[in-house]
Design a protein around this motif. Structure first.
Motif, PDB file in Angstrom:
ATOM      1  N   LEU A   1       8.675  11.427 129.912  1.00  0.00           N
ATOM      2  CA  LEU A   1       9.724  10.401 130.402  1.00  0.00           C
ATOM      3  C   LEU A   1      11.527  10.641 131.531  1.00  0.00           C
ATOM      4  O   LEU A   1      12.004   9.768 131.836  1.00  0.00           O
ATOM      5  CB  LEU A   1       9.825   8.830 129.528  1.00  0.00           C
ATOM      6  N   GLU A   2      11.404  11.496 130.834  1.00  0.00           N
ATOM      7  CA  GLU A   2      13.001  12.830 130.928  1.00  0.00           C
ATOM      8  C   GLU A   2      12.796  13.528 132.402  1.00  0.00           C
ATOM      9  O   GLU A   2      13.587  14.279 132.980  1.00  0.00           O
ATOM     10  CB  GLU A   2      13.243  13.419 129.731  1.00  0.00           C
ATOM     11  N   ALA A   3      11.071  13.674 132.594  1.00  0.00           N
ATOM     12  CA  ALA A   3      10.790  14.979 133.880  1.00  0.00           C
ATOM     13  C   ALA A   3      11.037  14.009 135.107  1.00  0.00           C
ATOM     14  O   ALA A   3      10.569  12.676 135.204  1.00  0.00           O
ATOM     15  CB  ALA A   3       9.649  15.563 133.424  1.00  0.00           C
ATOM     16  N   ASP A   4      11.645  15.002 136.072  1.00  0.00           N
ATOM     17  CA  ASP A   4      10.971  14.844 137.720  1.00  0.00           C
ATOM     18  C   ASP A   4       9.722  14.557 137.914  1.00  0.00           C
ATOM     19  O   ASP A   4       9.072  14.048 138.800  1.00  0.00           O
ATOM     20  CB  ASP A   4      11.949  15.339 138.524  1.00  0.00           C
TER      21      ASP A   4
ATOM     22  N   ALA B   1       0.266   8.391 128.087  1.00  0.00           N
ATOM     23  CA  ALA B   1       1.953   8.745 128.475  1.00  0.00           C
ATOM     24  C   ALA B   1       2.129   9.759 129.925  1.00  0.00           C
ATOM     25  O   ALA B   1       3.135   8.847 130.316  1.00  0.00           O
ATOM     26  CB  ALA B   1       2.019  10.244 127.179  1.00  0.00           C
ATOM     27  N   VAL B   2       0.728   9.684 130.660  1.00  0.00           N
ATOM     28  CA  VAL B   2       1.213   9.668 132.620  1.00  0.00           C
ATOM     29  C   VAL B   2       1.571   8.593 132.363  1.00  0.00           C
ATOM     30  O   VAL B   2       2.173   8.225 133.775  1.00  0.00           O
ATOM     31  CB  VAL B   2      -0.446  10.530 132.807  1.00  0.00           C
TER      32      VAL B   2
ATOM     33  N   ASN C   1       4.763   5.920 135.844  1.00  0.00           N
ATOM     34  CA  ASN C   1       5.390   4.072 136.168  1.00  0.00           C
ATOM     35  C   ASN C   1       7.543   5.074 135.851  1.00  0.00           C
ATOM     36  O   ASN C   1       7.948   3.767 136.969  1.00  0.00           O
ATOM     37  CB  ASN C   1       5.372   3.056 134.730  1.00  0.00           C
ATOM     38  N   ASN C   2       7.709   5.922 135.023  1.00  0.00           N
ATOM     39  CA  ASN C   2       8.789   6.120 135.718  1.00  0.00           C
ATOM     40  C   ASN C   2       9.869   6.714 136.482  1.00  0.00           C
ATOM     41  O   ASN C   2      11.075   7.339 136.381  1.00  0.00           O
ATOM     42  CB  ASN C   2       9.460   6.444 134.136  1.00  0.00           C
ATOM     43  N   GLY C   3       7.940   7.099 137.297  1.00  0.00           N
ATOM     44  CA  GLY C   3       9.306   7.722 138.746  1.00  0.00           C
ATOM     45  C   GLY C   3       8.997   9.748 139.095  1.00  0.00           C
ATOM     46  O   GLY C   3       9.290   9.834 139.533  1.00  0.00           O
TER      47      GLY C   3
ATOM     48  N   PRO D   1       8.044  10.040 144.240  1.00  0.00           N
ATOM     49  CA  PRO D   1       8.254   9.330 142.958  1.00  0.00           C
ATOM     50  C   PRO D   1       7.076   8.249 142.586  1.00  0.00           C
ATOM     51  O   PRO D   1       6.350   7.538 143.857  1.00  0.00           O
ATOM     52  CB  PRO D   1       9.103   8.646 142.706  1.00  0.00           C
ATOM     53  N   GLY D   2       6.429   8.922 141.391  1.00  0.00           N
ATOM     54  CA  GLY D   2       5.121   7.995 140.810  1.00  0.00           C
ATOM     55  C   GLY D   2       3.554   8.766 141.245  1.00  0.00           C
ATOM     56  O   GLY D   2       2.808   8.294 141.463  1.00  0.00           O
ATOM     57  N   GLN D   3       3.967   9.471 142.131  1.00  0.00           N
ATOM     58  CA  GLN D   3       2.339  10.016 142.074  1.00  0.00           C
ATOM     59  C   GLN D   3       2.136  11.412 141.338  1.00  0.00           C
ATOM     60  O   GLN D   3       2.497  11.667 141.006  1.00  0.00           O
ATOM     61  CB  GLN D   3       2.761  11.106 143.603  1.00  0.00           C
ATOM     62  N   TYR D   4       0.322  10.994 141.337  1.00  0.00           N
ATOM     63  CA  TYR D   4      -0.593  11.665 140.948  1.00  0.00           C
ATOM     64  C   TYR D   4      -0.783  12.733 141.224  1.00  0.00           C
ATOM     65  O   TYR D   4      -1.700  11.799 142.756  1.00  0.00           O
ATOM     66  CB  TYR D   4      -0.799  10.643 139.732  1.00  0.00           C
ATOM     67  N   SER D   5      -1.421  13.903 141.499  1.00  0.00           N
ATOM     68  CA  SER D   5      -2.533  14.445 141.776  1.00  0.00           C
ATOM     69  C   SER D   5      -3.327  15.484 141.000  1.00  0.00           C
ATOM     70  O   SER D   5      -2.324  15.720 139.527  1.00  0.00           O
ATOM     71  CB  SER D   5      -2.455  14.816 143.221  1.00  0.00           C
TER      72      SER D   5
END
Length: 325
Positions: free
Chosen positions: A77-80, A95-96, A101-103, A175-179
């Motif tokens: 939650l603290e990571a960019d 967790a992911v 959601n936290n960006g 922000p908020g992207q996953y791959s």
């Protein structure tokens, strides 16, 4: 001849610079375990001095899709940027979900092996391939029904009405992207309770140590869930494992995905290789909530089909493994 170490370093830089798009001053969290520590160290080693990387080492989970330890979930939650070279996937964890959601930008490297850093899918031009991946995600978004058939006997349909497609292009730059990397895939979570038919797995099951299947696995689906698994020893293993979980959510049809990495043309049993086989289809089972669905299960796993035909609202986009959409 260029040595393996040099090639791996080049691949690691590609992951950091192009895939994760790490930039000055960002807080980067690398989550790993003892089995993937060499890969994590390599990623850490190519970071620029003006980046703030932190490595968190956990024990591998028992199954793909389970949660990381709470202390790691809090750090996420603290990571960019979160990069995850882990033995068992945590991509479908809460967790992911919370980190996204936290960006945070999240890049998965589940079951990643050293050779993947310099051969196969990593050689793809991710920037060039991204528009095709996004186009297939849009196809999913703009369609109501998906149908999958194959010469092996797959006859499967599901509603995807109202569901957004996901482009996992191996690049996370917003922000908020996953791959994940290096697969390249477009996917969608079908509407719960709508999947019907038979999935004949003739490619691989890159979970539970199964890999390339020796004999096809026939998975019967009704009302969105698995009702029967038949076949050889791999089918028996799946049956035994799922019965042991004693959770109906682990039978949920969670995902339909198309592999789109032109540098990956065959299954080899390695998870993120097999997800990206160009023109293949895999069906995810279990958790769907990180993909736009509503189910949180204790597990997420995938079954792979070679040379399928995929139709969206009657329009063929994959024809016997050939990309035509």
């Amino acid at each position: 001849m260029i040595g393996k170490e040099v090639l791996m370093t080049r691949g690691a830089r590609k992951v950091i610079k192009i895939c994760a798009n790490v930039s000055q001053g960002e807080r980067v969290l690398i989550i790993t375990d003892p089995e993937r520590l060499n890969i994590a160290n390599l990623l850490m080693g190519v970071m620029e001095e003006d980046v703030e990387p932190v490595m968190a080492v956990m024990f591998p989970n028992k199954y793909d899709g389970q949660e990381p330890p709470d202390i790691i979930a809090c750090a996420m939650l603290e990571a960019d940027v979160v990069i995850m070279p882990v033995t068992r996937s945590i991509s479908h964890s809460t967790a992911v979900h919370n980190a996204l959601n936290n960006g945070a930008r999240v890049l998965a490297m589940s079951a990643f092996v050293e050779e993947q850093m310099y051969v196969g899918g990593i050689q793809a031009d991710f920037v060039k391939q991204r528009p095709e991946c996004e186009r297939f995600a849009e196809h999913f978004t703009n369609s109501n029904k998906v149908e999958i058939t194959s010469s092996s006997g797959t006859r499967f349909t599901a509603s995807i009405k109202g569901r957004n497609g996901n482009a996992h292009s191996c690049i996370v730059n917003e922000p908020g992207q996953y791959s994940a990397v290096p697969n390249i895939e477009a996917n969608v979570a079908p509407v719960e309770g709508t999947a019907e038919g038979v999935i004949v797995v003739d490619g691989s099951v890159p979970n539970f140590g199964i890999g390339i299947v020796e004999s096809p696995i026939a998975i019967k689906v009704k009302n969105g869930s698995i009702t029967e698994i038949a076949g050889g020893k791999e089918a028996a293993l799946l049956n035994s494992l799922l019965k042991g979980l004693r959770d109906s959510a682990a039978l949920n049809i969670a995902q339909i995905a198309i592999g789109l990495n032109p540098e990956i043309r065959r299954f080899n049993g390695i998870m993120l290789n097999d997800h990206g086989v160009y023109g293949s289809v895999h069906v995810g089972i279990g958790t769907s909530h990180n993909l736009g669905g509503e189910v949180k299960a204790p597990i997420h796993y995938d079954v792979m089909m070679a040379n399928p035909t995929v139709s969206l609202d009657g329009r063929v986009v994959i024809d016997s493994g050939e990309v035509v959409g």
